[in-house]
Design an enzyme around this catalytic site. Structure first.
Site, PDB file in Angstrom:
ATOM      1  N   SER A   6       0.600  -1.117   0.152  1.00  0.00           N
ATOM      2  CA  SER A   6       0.163   0.045  -0.058  1.00  0.00           C
ATOM      3  C   SER A   6       0.999   1.564   0.095  1.00  0.00           C
ATOM      4  O   SER A   6       1.846   1.652   0.608  1.00  0.00           O
ATOM      5  CB  SER A   6      -0.698  -0.061   1.145  1.00  0.00           C
ATOM      6  OG  SER A   6      -1.240   1.188   1.582  1.00  0.00           O
ATOM      7  N   HIS A  31      -1.293  -1.941  -4.353  1.00  0.00           N
ATOM      8  CA  HIS A  31      -2.317  -0.934  -3.568  1.00  0.00           C
ATOM      9  C   HIS A  31      -2.566  -0.182  -3.541  1.00  0.00           C
ATOM     10  O   HIS A  31      -2.073   1.138  -2.809  1.00  0.00           O
ATOM     11  CB  HIS A  31      -2.687  -2.145  -2.936  1.00  0.00           C
ATOM     12  CG  HIS A  31      -3.713  -2.402  -1.701  1.00  0.00           C
ATOM     13  ND1 HIS A  31      -4.791  -3.382  -1.888  1.00  0.00           N
ATOM     14  CD2 HIS A  31      -3.822  -1.005  -0.840  1.00  0.00           C
ATOM     15  CE1 HIS A  31      -5.542  -2.385  -1.436  1.00  0.00           C
ATOM     16  NE2 HIS A  31      -6.011  -1.373  -0.226  1.00  0.00           N
ATOM     17  N   ASP A  33      -4.532   2.985  -2.913  1.00  0.00           N
ATOM     18  CA  ASP A  33      -5.720   2.997  -1.632  1.00  0.00           C
ATOM     19  C   ASP A  33      -6.274   4.424  -1.801  1.00  0.00           C
ATOM     20  O   ASP A  33      -6.260   6.325  -1.938  1.00  0.00           O
ATOM     21  CB  ASP A  33      -4.841   3.510  -0.470  1.00  0.00           C
ATOM     22  CG  ASP A  33      -4.704   2.312   0.512  1.00  0.00           C
ATOM     23  OD1 ASP A  33      -5.869   1.414   0.795  1.00  0.00           O
ATOM     24  OD2 ASP A  33      -3.980   1.901   0.359  1.00  0.00           O
ATOM     25  N   MET A  35      -9.376   7.566  -2.249  1.00  0.00           N
ATOM     26  CA  MET A  35     -10.093   8.098  -0.262  1.00  0.00           C
ATOM     27  C   MET A  35     -10.247   9.822  -1.155  1.00  0.00           C
ATOM     28  O   MET A  35      -9.136  10.625  -2.217  1.00  0.00           O
ATOM     29  CB  MET A  35      -8.872   7.934   0.716  1.00  0.00           C
ATOM     30  CG  MET A  35      -8.323   7.050   1.616  1.00  0.00           C
ATOM     31  SD  MET A  35      -7.541   7.049   2.381  1.00  0.00           S
ATOM     32  CE  MET A  35      -6.764   5.966   2.769  1.00  0.00           C
ATOM     33  N   HIS A  66      -7.749   0.187  -5.049  1.00  0.00           N
ATOM     34  CA  HIS A  66      -8.751   0.056  -3.392  1.00  0.00           C
ATOM     35  C   HIS A  66     -10.005   1.752  -3.582  1.00  0.00           C
ATOM     36  O   HIS A  66      -9.415   2.394  -2.699  1.00  0.00           O
ATOM     37  CB  HIS A  66      -7.927   0.165  -2.160  1.00  0.00           C
ATOM     38  CG  HIS A  66      -9.043   0.247  -0.679  1.00  0.00           C
ATOM     39  ND1 HIS A  66      -8.836  -0.230   0.842  1.00  0.00           N
ATOM     40  CD2 HIS A  66     -10.980   0.002  -0.948  1.00  0.00           C
ATOM     41  CE1 HIS A  66      -9.303   0.097   1.373  1.00  0.00           C
ATOM     42  NE2 HIS A  66     -10.627  -0.621   0.310  1.00  0.00           N
ATOM     43  N   MET A  68     -12.098   3.731  -1.947  1.00  0.00           N
ATOM     44  CA  MET A  68     -12.773   4.386  -0.487  1.00  0.00           C
ATOM     45  C   MET A  68     -13.486   5.533  -1.152  1.00  0.00           C
ATOM     46  O   MET A  68     -13.084   6.844  -1.277  1.00  0.00           O
ATOM     47  CB  MET A  68     -11.652   4.595  -0.131  1.00  0.00           C
ATOM     48  CG  MET A  68     -10.963   3.648   0.817  1.00  0.00           C
ATOM     49  SD  MET A  68      -9.975   3.189   2.056  1.00  0.00           S
ATOM     50  CE  MET A  68      -8.452   3.388   0.860  1.00  0.00           C
ATOM     51  N   MET A 137     -11.329  -5.870   5.287  1.00  0.00           N
ATOM     52  CA  MET A 137     -10.360  -4.817   5.875  1.00  0.00           C
ATOM     53  C   MET A 137     -10.128  -5.147   7.883  1.00  0.00           C
ATOM     54  O   MET A 137     -11.737  -5.715   8.562  1.00  0.00           O
ATOM     55  CB  MET A 137     -12.227  -3.944   6.303  1.00  0.00           C
ATOM     56  CG  MET A 137     -11.750  -2.419   4.548  1.00  0.00           C
ATOM     57  SD  MET A 137      -9.709  -2.353   3.940  1.00  0.00           S
ATOM     58  CE  MET A 137      -8.887  -1.213   5.097  1.00  0.00           C
ATOM     59  N   GLY A 142      -9.670   4.903   6.126  1.00  0.00           N
ATOM     60  CA  GLY A 142      -9.107   5.895   5.328  1.00  0.00           C
ATOM     61  C   GLY A 142      -7.460   6.266   5.917  1.00  0.00           C
ATOM     62  O   GLY A 142      -7.238   7.424   5.258  1.00  0.00           O
ATOM     63  N   GLY A 144      -2.997   4.846   7.241  1.00  0.00           N
ATOM     64  CA  GLY A 144      -3.094   3.443   7.680  1.00  0.00           C
ATOM     65  C   GLY A 144      -1.743   3.749   9.073  1.00  0.00           C
ATOM     66  O   GLY A 144      -2.160   4.762   9.737  1.00  0.00           O
ATOM     67  N   GLY A 145      -1.216   2.971   9.104  1.00  0.00           N
ATOM     68  CA  GLY A 145      -0.426   2.115  10.525  1.00  0.00           C
ATOM     69  C   GLY A 145      -1.491   2.462  11.635  1.00  0.00           C
ATOM     70  O   GLY A 145      -0.928   2.701  12.785  1.00  0.00           O
ATOM     71  N   ASP A 179      -6.552  -6.136   4.655  1.00  0.00           N
ATOM     72  CA  ASP A 179      -5.939  -4.709   4.797  1.00  0.00           C
ATOM     73  C   ASP A 179      -6.102  -4.416   5.894  1.00  0.00           C
ATOM     74  O   ASP A 179      -7.401  -3.628   6.336  1.00  0.00           O
ATOM     75  CB  ASP A 179      -6.619  -4.053   3.373  1.00  0.00           C
ATOM     76  CG  ASP A 179      -6.236  -2.878   3.183  1.00  0.00           C
ATOM     77  OD1 ASP A 179      -5.172  -1.903   3.691  1.00  0.00           O
ATOM     78  OD2 ASP A 179      -6.630  -1.995   2.588  1.00  0.00           O
ATOM     79  N   GLY A 180      -4.725  -3.437   6.465  1.00  0.00           N
ATOM     80  CA  GLY A 180      -4.769  -3.639   7.476  1.00  0.00           C
ATOM     81  C   GLY A 180      -4.120  -3.516   8.866  1.00  0.00           C
ATOM     82  O   GLY A 180      -4.795  -3.891   8.927  1.00  0.00           O
ATOM     83  N   GLY A 181      -2.651  -2.698   8.737  1.00  0.00           N
ATOM     84  CA  GLY A 181      -2.401  -3.816  10.472  1.00  0.00           C
ATOM     85  C   GLY A 181      -1.649  -4.657  10.360  1.00  0.00           C
ATOM     86  O   GLY A 181      -1.390  -5.390  11.391  1.00  0.00           O
ATOM     87  N   GLY A 201       1.315  -2.181   3.965  1.00  0.00           N
ATOM     88  CA  GLY A 201       1.984  -0.085   4.326  1.00  0.00           C
ATOM     89  C   GLY A 201       2.851   0.162   5.389  1.00  0.00           C
ATOM     90  O   GLY A 201       3.718  -0.346   4.690  1.00  0.00           O
ATOM     91  N   SER A 202       2.371   0.233   6.548  1.00  0.00           N
ATOM     92  CA  SER A 202       3.403   0.755   6.984  1.00  0.00           C
ATOM     93  C   SER A 202       5.104  -0.253   7.370  1.00  0.00           C
ATOM     94  O   SER A 202       5.562   0.084   8.160  1.00  0.00           O
ATOM     95  CB  SER A 202       3.350   1.077   8.442  1.00  0.00           C
ATOM     96  OG  SER A 202       1.390   0.603   8.889  1.00  0.00           O
TER      97      SER A 202
HETATM   98  C1  DX5 Z   1      -6.651   2.128   4.514  1.00  0.00           C
HETATM   99  C2  DX5 Z   1      -6.261   1.610   3.217  1.00  0.00           C
HETATM  100  C3  DX5 Z   1      -4.721   0.597   3.673  1.00  0.00           C
HETATM  101  C4  DX5 Z   1      -3.734   0.967   4.952  1.00  0.00           C
HETATM  102  C5  DX5 Z   1      -2.762  -0.059   4.815  1.00  0.00           C
HETATM  103  O1  DX5 Z   1      -7.745   2.450   4.827  1.00  0.00           O
HETATM  104  O2  DX5 Z   1      -6.924  -0.034   2.948  1.00  0.00           O
HETATM  105  O3  DX5 Z   1      -3.626   0.060   3.059  1.00  0.00           O
HETATM  106  O4  DX5 Z   1      -3.609   1.982   4.941  1.00  0.00           O
HETATM  107  O5  DX5 Z   1      -2.286   0.947   5.228  1.00  0.00           O
HETATM  108  P1  DX5 Z   1      -1.099  -0.555   6.861  1.00  0.00           P
HETATM  109  O6  DX5 Z   1      -0.178  -1.611   6.590  1.00  0.00           O
HETATM  110  O7  DX5 Z   1      -0.407   0.520   7.713  1.00  0.00           O
HETATM  111  O8  DX5 Z   1      -2.625  -0.791   8.058  1.00  0.00           O
HETATM  112 ZN    ZN Z   2      -6.612  -0.515   0.992  1.00  0.00          ZN
END
Ligand code: DX5
Ligand code: ZN
Length: 224
Positions: A6, A31, A33, A35, A66, A68, A137, A142, A144-145, A179-181, A201-202
């Protein structure tokens, strides 16, 4: 396991360079993102930036968008025209989800449905036969991190059973993407649950180590 980086926590002022570093580390998915500041409380980029990325990175990387955004039904074609290979759309952002996913497929892209942490898995099961991927999710979208929400386990297990049943009946295989964390410490657990595609992502783009070093740690965790 597909690792889909991401780019949200990458250096957005030098997006193509960050993406190229991920590609050079051996990753072939990106990926993206997207928004809109309406469906989620943050704003990133849209078709013009994606088109520029495609021009900069060439035809090879698989652009997994993705979306959003609140108006995917009106503008999904713009993302395909900009160079996206795959679009994932949120259940809550579509008035006519079945019509939207079949229209995306008819336009030539891969298609996925996204389940927020508060969205029941049944919403995706209604259209499962039309999908390439279900994105679960594991944070609220919304930013990252954020921290992984462990309660998604039941949703993923239920989804896996439904996909296995569909495949056993001769239907389409559907990827489960989370996706996420997602980090080195929990990706092995996701693999055990039957997840074949993780957005990171992070866990990849951070100031602790290079993308290649972070990826090596993740891949080591997957082998244990
Ligand atoms: C959140 C995004 C993710 C997210 C992934 O809205 O869809 O793709 O930023 O980042 P990490 O891995 O840092 O949660
Ligand atoms: Zn995403």
């Amino acid at each position: 396991m597909i690792i889909a980086p991401s780019v949200l926590t990458a250096d957005l002022a030098d997006l193509a360079k960050s993406c190229q570093q991920a590609i050079d580390s051996g990753l072939d998915w990106l990926h993206l993102d997207v928004m809109d500041g309406n469906f989620v409380p943050n704003l990133t980029f849209g078709p013009p930036v994606i088109r520029s990325l495609r021009n900069a990175l060439g035809p090879e990387p698989y652009f997994d968008a993705h979306l959003m955004i609140s108006n995917a039904e009106q503008c999904f074609q713009d993302y395909i025209d900009a160079g996206c290979n795959h679009l994932s759309v949120h259940v809550e952002a579509a008035t006519h989800l079945h019509r939207l996913v079949t229209a995306i497929r008819a336009a030539g892209a891969g298609v996925g449905v996204v389940l927020n942490p508060g969205t029941p898995v049944d919403a995706a099961l209604e259209v499962l036969s039309e999908l390439d991927l279900v994105l679960v999710m594991s944070v609220n979208p919304g930013f990252g991190g954020q921290s992984f929400i462990p309660a998604v386990e039941q949703k993923i297990r239920k989804l896996k059973v439904a996909i296995d049943e569909q495949v056993a009946a001769g239907g389409r295989t559907v990827q489960i993407q989370v996706d996420g964390g997602v980090k080195a410490h929990n990706i092995g657990m996701l693999q055990d649950w039957g997840v074949g595609n993780c957005v990171v992502g992070s866990g990849l783009f951070n100031d602790k180590a290079s993308i290649q070093e972070n990826l090596n740690i993740i891949q080591t965790a997957l082998q244990q």
